[in-house]
Design a protein around this motif. Structure first.
Motif, PDB file in Angstrom:
ATOM      1  N   LEU A 129       0.830  -1.194   0.000  1.00 31.31           N
ATOM      2  CA  LEU A 129       0.000   0.000   0.000  1.00 31.31           C
ATOM      3  C   LEU A 129       0.870   1.251   0.000  1.00 31.31           C
ATOM      4  N   GLY A 130       0.408   2.302  -0.682  1.00 33.46           N
ATOM      5  CA  GLY A 130       1.134   3.560  -0.707  1.00 33.46           C
ATOM      6  C   GLY A 130       0.595   4.532   0.331  1.00 33.46           C
ATOM      7  N   ALA A 131      -0.016   5.616  -0.145  1.00 27.72           N
ATOM      8  CA  ALA A 131      -0.656   6.589   0.738  1.00 27.72           C
ATOM      9  C   ALA A 131      -2.134   6.218   0.821  1.00 27.72           C
ATOM     10  N   THR A 132      -2.496   5.508   1.864  1.00 28.56           N
ATOM     11  CA  THR A 132      -3.762   4.771   1.850  1.00 28.56           C
ATOM     12  C   THR A 132      -4.454   4.768   3.205  1.00 28.56           C
ATOM     13  N   GLU A 133      -5.791   4.874   3.167  1.00 29.18           N
ATOM     14  CA  GLU A 133      -6.627   4.534   4.316  1.00 29.18           C
ATOM     15  C   GLU A 133      -7.120   3.109   4.046  1.00 29.18           C
ATOM     16  N   ALA A 134      -6.754   2.158   4.907  1.00 28.75           N
ATOM     17  CA  ALA A 134      -6.995   0.751   4.593  1.00 28.75           C
ATOM     18  C   ALA A 134      -7.764   0.036   5.692  1.00 28.75           C
ATOM     19  N   LEU A 135      -8.661  -0.839   5.261  1.00 25.49           N
ATOM     20  CA  LEU A 135      -9.369  -1.751   6.153  1.00 25.49           C
ATOM     21  C   LEU A 135      -9.234  -3.151   5.586  1.00 25.49           C
ATOM     22  N   LEU A 136      -8.574  -4.029   6.332  1.00 26.23           N
ATOM     23  CA  LEU A 136      -8.419  -5.420   5.923  1.00 26.23           C
ATOM     24  C   LEU A 136      -9.093  -6.299   6.962  1.00 26.23           C
ATOM     25  N   ASP A 137     -10.276  -6.776   6.635  1.00 26.70           N
ATOM     26  CA  ASP A 137     -11.050  -7.647   7.521  1.00 26.70           C
ATOM     27  C   ASP A 137     -10.873  -9.073   7.007  1.00 26.70           C
ATOM     28  N   LEU A 138      -9.891  -9.776   7.570  1.00 22.39           N
ATOM     29  CA  LEU A 138      -9.506 -11.087   7.044  1.00 22.39           C
ATOM     30  C   LEU A 138     -10.053 -12.236   7.881  1.00 22.39           C
ATOM     31  N   ARG A 139     -11.050 -11.963   8.691  1.00 20.60           N
ATOM     32  CA  ARG A 139     -11.703 -13.038   9.439  1.00 20.60           C
ATOM     33  C   ARG A 139     -12.325 -14.025   8.458  1.00 20.60           C
ATOM     34  N   GLY A 140     -12.028 -15.289   8.640  1.00 20.20           N
ATOM     35  CA  GLY A 140     -12.601 -16.311   7.775  1.00 20.20           C
ATOM     36  C   GLY A 140     -11.719 -16.680   6.596  1.00 20.20           C
ATOM     37  N   VAL A 141     -10.838 -15.791   6.174  1.00 17.78           N
ATOM     38  CA  VAL A 141      -9.923 -16.119   5.080  1.00 17.78           C
ATOM     39  C   VAL A 141      -8.900 -17.140   5.588  1.00 17.78           C
ATOM     40  N   GLN A 142      -8.657 -18.188   4.803  1.00 14.18           N
ATOM     41  CA  GLN A 142      -7.709 -19.230   5.200  1.00 14.18           C
ATOM     42  C   GLN A 142      -6.269 -18.773   4.900  1.00 14.18           C
ATOM     43  N   LEU A 143      -5.756 -17.915   5.744  1.00 14.18           N
ATOM     44  CA  LEU A 143      -4.421 -17.385   5.520  1.00 14.18           C
ATOM     45  C   LEU A 143      -3.368 -18.460   5.735  1.00 14.18           C
ATOM     46  N   HIS A 144      -2.486 -18.589   4.773  1.00  8.90           N
ATOM     47  CA  HIS A 144      -1.317 -19.465   4.892  1.00  8.90           C
ATOM     48  C   HIS A 144      -0.082 -18.640   5.234  1.00  8.90           C
ATOM     49  N   SER A 145      -0.064 -17.387   4.740  1.00  9.02           N
ATOM     50  CA  SER A 145       0.948 -16.406   5.105  1.00  9.02           C
ATOM     51  C   SER A 145       0.381 -15.030   4.767  1.00  9.02           C
ATOM     52  N   LEU A 146       0.913 -14.001   5.449  1.00  2.10           N
ATOM     53  CA  LEU A 146       0.419 -12.637   5.241  1.00  2.10           C
ATOM     54  C   LEU A 146       1.588 -11.672   5.317  1.00  2.10           C
ATOM     55  N   ASN A 147       1.676 -10.780   4.330  1.00  5.91           N
ATOM     56  CA  ASN A 147       2.687  -9.731   4.333  1.00  5.91           C
ATOM     57  C   ASN A 147       2.025  -8.426   3.906  1.00  5.91           C
ATOM     58  N   ILE A 148       2.147  -7.403   4.757  1.00 12.78           N
ATOM     59  CA  ILE A 148       1.571  -6.095   4.452  1.00 12.78           C
ATOM     60  C   ILE A 148       2.668  -5.056   4.558  1.00 12.78           C
ATOM     61  N   ASP A 149       2.854  -4.282   3.502  1.00 11.24           N
ATOM     62  CA  ASP A 149       3.843  -3.215   3.454  1.00 11.24           C
ATOM     63  C   ASP A 149       3.082  -1.920   3.185  1.00 11.24           C
ATOM     64  N   SER A 150       3.032  -1.031   4.181  1.00  6.77           N
ATOM     65  CA  SER A 150       2.208   0.171   4.075  1.00  6.77           C
ATOM     66  C   SER A 150       3.078   1.409   4.204  1.00  6.77           C
ATOM     67  N   GLY A 151       2.858   2.381   3.332  1.00  8.10           N
ATOM     68  CA  GLY A 151       3.660   3.593   3.326  1.00  8.10           C
ATOM     69  C   GLY A 151       3.157   4.644   4.284  1.00  8.10           C
TER      70      GLY A 151
END
Length: 239
Positions: A129-151
């Protein structure tokens, strides 16, 4: 993300203010439907790159990915790529590289994505993400790995609920405030590194050296959350 990148990003905005001229008038707003249909893949590798605006991501899609993009300039049109490699689906949803609107035009920017991921198969998720207002609602998603890079910007990340498996999540935050919700009944281990910001972990147990766990942590099945904070605050809350 290296924090020097943030300095470069902000400096770029200021330079653009001097030399802008890319475009004086934005086009009317467009809404575009985004769909990646289900196939025989048993796991997804998902890469999302979003420049500036409002970004929303949640679960519950009946396909691999569904959602919409709203934007008021053709260069903000998202690019979607999908290919299947054996039993793995590879997804890319990105914006055009090298967009330079200049400071004055940046104020007139309207750009938002509202996307949904499947809950049906494991997902390796990488979000830039760059210059961002972000909402990540990942409840229920079968995450195997997660990487978030936010500016730059404020973000909310919801990892609560009951995960189907252990996984690692890495959050690299440049400038802004971040709220992370984690499950109370499933093991959580948080490793936090802070720059000029503050990391708040109420109701978690300190193990020293910036490491915290919840009461459900047993060293076997857990979410391993690594946070690298630049300027701002991070709140890790149980839910």
């Amino acid at each position: 993300m290296k924090k020097s990148y943030i300095v470069i990003l902000l400096a770029g905005f200021l330079l653009s203010a001097v030399g802008f001229g890319f475009m004086q008038i934005f086009a009317s707003e467009k809404e575009e439907e985004l769909v990646i249909e289900k196939d025989r893949a048993k796991q997804l590798d998902v890469k999302m790159e979003f420049g500036a605006g409002e970004f929303t991501l949640s679960g519950g899609s009946k396909e691999w990915i569904t959602g919409s993009a709203n934007y008021n300039h053709r260069k903000l049109k998202p690019k979607i790529e999908y290919k299947q490699k054996n039993d793995r689906g590879v997804v890319k949803v990105v914006q055009n590289e090298g967009i330079n609107f200049g400071f004055n035009n940046f104020r007139n920017l309207h750009n938002s994505w509202d996307l949904q991921l499947t809950d049906e198969i494991p997902v390796n998720l990488d979000v830039d993400l760059g210059a961002t207002e972000a909402l990540l609602d990942l409840r229920g998603v079968q995450l195997h790995s997660l990487n978030i890079d936010s500016g730059v910007g404020d973000s909310t990340l919801d990892l609560s609920g009951e995960p189907k498996n252990s996984y690692k999540a890495k959050i690299d935050m440049g400038v802004g405030d971040l709220t992370i919700y984690v499950p109370e009944s499933y093991g959580v281990k948080v490793s936090a590194e802070k720059g000029l910001g503050q990391v708040n972990v109420p109701n978690l147990i300190s193990q020293g050296n910036g490491i915290y766990v919840n009461e459900a942590y047993n060293g076997k099945d857990f979410i391993e959350l690594t946070i690298d904070m630049g300027v701002g605050n991070v709140d890790v809350l149980m839910k």
